[in-house]
Design an enzyme around this catalytic site. Sequence first.
Site, PDB file in Angstrom:
ATOM      1  N   SER A   8      -4.437  -3.629 -52.941  1.00  0.00           N
ATOM      2  CA  SER A   8      -3.373  -2.664 -52.711  1.00  0.00           C
ATOM      3  C   SER A   8      -2.457  -3.250 -51.642  1.00  0.00           C
ATOM      4  O   SER A   8      -2.855  -4.142 -50.880  1.00  0.00           O
ATOM      5  CB  SER A   8      -3.933  -1.305 -52.284  1.00  0.00           C
ATOM      6  OG  SER A   8      -4.828  -1.424 -51.195  1.00  0.00           O
ATOM      7  N   GLU A  10       0.896  -2.585 -48.756  1.00  0.00           N
ATOM      8  CA  GLU A  10       1.551  -1.584 -47.915  1.00  0.00           C
ATOM      9  C   GLU A  10       2.972  -1.996 -47.559  1.00  0.00           C
ATOM     10  O   GLU A  10       3.236  -3.146 -47.199  1.00  0.00           O
ATOM     11  CB  GLU A  10       0.742  -1.375 -46.628  1.00  0.00           C
ATOM     12  CG  GLU A  10       1.323  -0.292 -45.722  1.00  0.00           C
ATOM     13  CD  GLU A  10       0.362   0.076 -44.608  1.00  0.00           C
ATOM     14  OE1 GLU A  10      -0.760   0.507 -44.926  1.00  0.00           O
ATOM     15  OE2 GLU A  10       0.740  -0.078 -43.428  1.00  0.00           O
ATOM     16  N   ASP A 101       0.494   8.190 -34.456  1.00  0.00           N
ATOM     17  CA  ASP A 101       0.630   7.825 -33.047  1.00  0.00           C
ATOM     18  C   ASP A 101       1.229   8.989 -32.265  1.00  0.00           C
ATOM     19  O   ASP A 101       2.112   9.711 -32.754  1.00  0.00           O
ATOM     20  CB  ASP A 101       1.527   6.600 -32.898  1.00  0.00           C
ATOM     21  CG  ASP A 101       0.919   5.366 -33.560  1.00  0.00           C
ATOM     22  OD1 ASP A 101      -0.327   5.259 -33.558  1.00  0.00           O
ATOM     23  OD2 ASP A 101       1.682   4.541 -34.090  1.00  0.00           O
ATOM     24  N   PHE A 209       1.435  -6.319 -32.013  1.00  0.00           N
ATOM     25  CA  PHE A 209       0.753  -5.340 -32.861  1.00  0.00           C
ATOM     26  C   PHE A 209      -0.690  -5.132 -32.406  1.00  0.00           C
ATOM     27  O   PHE A 209      -1.179  -4.002 -32.324  1.00  0.00           O
ATOM     28  CB  PHE A 209       0.736  -5.809 -34.317  1.00  0.00           C
ATOM     29  CG  PHE A 209       2.063  -5.726 -35.026  1.00  0.00           C
ATOM     30  CD1 PHE A 209       3.135  -5.034 -34.494  1.00  0.00           C
ATOM     31  CD2 PHE A 209       2.235  -6.351 -36.252  1.00  0.00           C
ATOM     32  CE1 PHE A 209       4.352  -4.958 -35.149  1.00  0.00           C
ATOM     33  CE2 PHE A 209       3.443  -6.283 -36.920  1.00  0.00           C
ATOM     34  CZ  PHE A 209       4.503  -5.581 -36.368  1.00  0.00           C
ATOM     35  N   HIS A 259      -6.573  -4.474 -48.830  1.00  0.00           N
ATOM     36  CA  HIS A 259      -5.279  -3.820 -48.658  1.00  0.00           C
ATOM     37  C   HIS A 259      -4.427  -4.704 -47.741  1.00  0.00           C
ATOM     38  O   HIS A 259      -4.744  -4.862 -46.564  1.00  0.00           O
ATOM     39  CB  HIS A 259      -5.492  -2.441 -48.034  1.00  0.00           C
ATOM     40  CG  HIS A 259      -4.248  -1.637 -47.838  1.00  0.00           C
ATOM     41  ND1 HIS A 259      -3.644  -0.936 -48.862  1.00  0.00           N
ATOM     42  CD2 HIS A 259      -3.500  -1.394 -46.727  1.00  0.00           C
ATOM     43  CE1 HIS A 259      -2.581  -0.293 -48.398  1.00  0.00           C
ATOM     44  NE2 HIS A 259      -2.467  -0.557 -47.100  1.00  0.00           N
TER      45      HIS A 259
END
Length: 278
Positions: A8, A10, A101, A209, A259
């Site tokens: 998958s 994103e 968040d 990140f 993913h």
Amino acid sequence: MSRQNFFSLEFFPPRDEAARERLQQTTQELLVVEPDYFSVTFGAGGSTQDGTIETVRMLKAQGLEAVPHLSCIGNKPEQILAIVEQFKQMGVKKIVTLRGDLPSGMGLMDNSLRYASDLVALIRQYYGDYFHLEVAAYPEMHPQAQSPSDDLEHFITKVKAGANSAITQYFYNADAYFDFVERLQAKGVDIPVVAGIMPITNFSQLSRFSQMCGAEIPRWIRLRLAEFGDDRASIKAFGTEVVTELCQKLIDNGVPGIHFYTLNQSAATLAIWRNLTI
């Protein structure tokens, strides 16, 4: 096991028309992966919510399976239910359900929907089993958890609320993933936990990140990346090698799916995917 439905991908909502056109091209380039679905991230407090809906609509118009993310922080229950109903009317059958968040200055007590488990429970209350609900997992512990066992219990609460499956935060240590799954199974929890994978293309971006989400960059990887300096070609080549080896180890040991966090780019994901044996 076959490639089809194993992967998958994103995306995040494009911010303008030019980015939207680029994303349409990226989508076409990634179809060779035969992804089970494309997920689309969701901004807290309305920052990209409209963009999420428009991107899901764009993907579905191409005949593709689109899965929106939905976070509860910054939204009241009635707002969430209105969005979920809109998803249903669009033909969405799966949602990635998240806490989201915390915006600056907002505390958890400001919202009756405090955790992802509350969001899962709300959707189950009003929609029963209509949606497949996917939640987040943190093999290396959520950055705000008190301990690994505390984090595991929070995850189990989401499962008990009605989660069907999970996607992990990205990681570069396969043992952390396997340990997390083994601890879940020891608690009697056996929902599929798909491995979230972040391709490595930009060291400074990855460091930023990782600092925000608590994902560890192993020291040997960090040192190698730092040594390349501004040599982006070497960073990408090394990143492809490292992440390919990680994915292959996961596949060889029975991970239920992978993913890719594509960052709306195709090249890095495709380079890794082409190297894998399933």
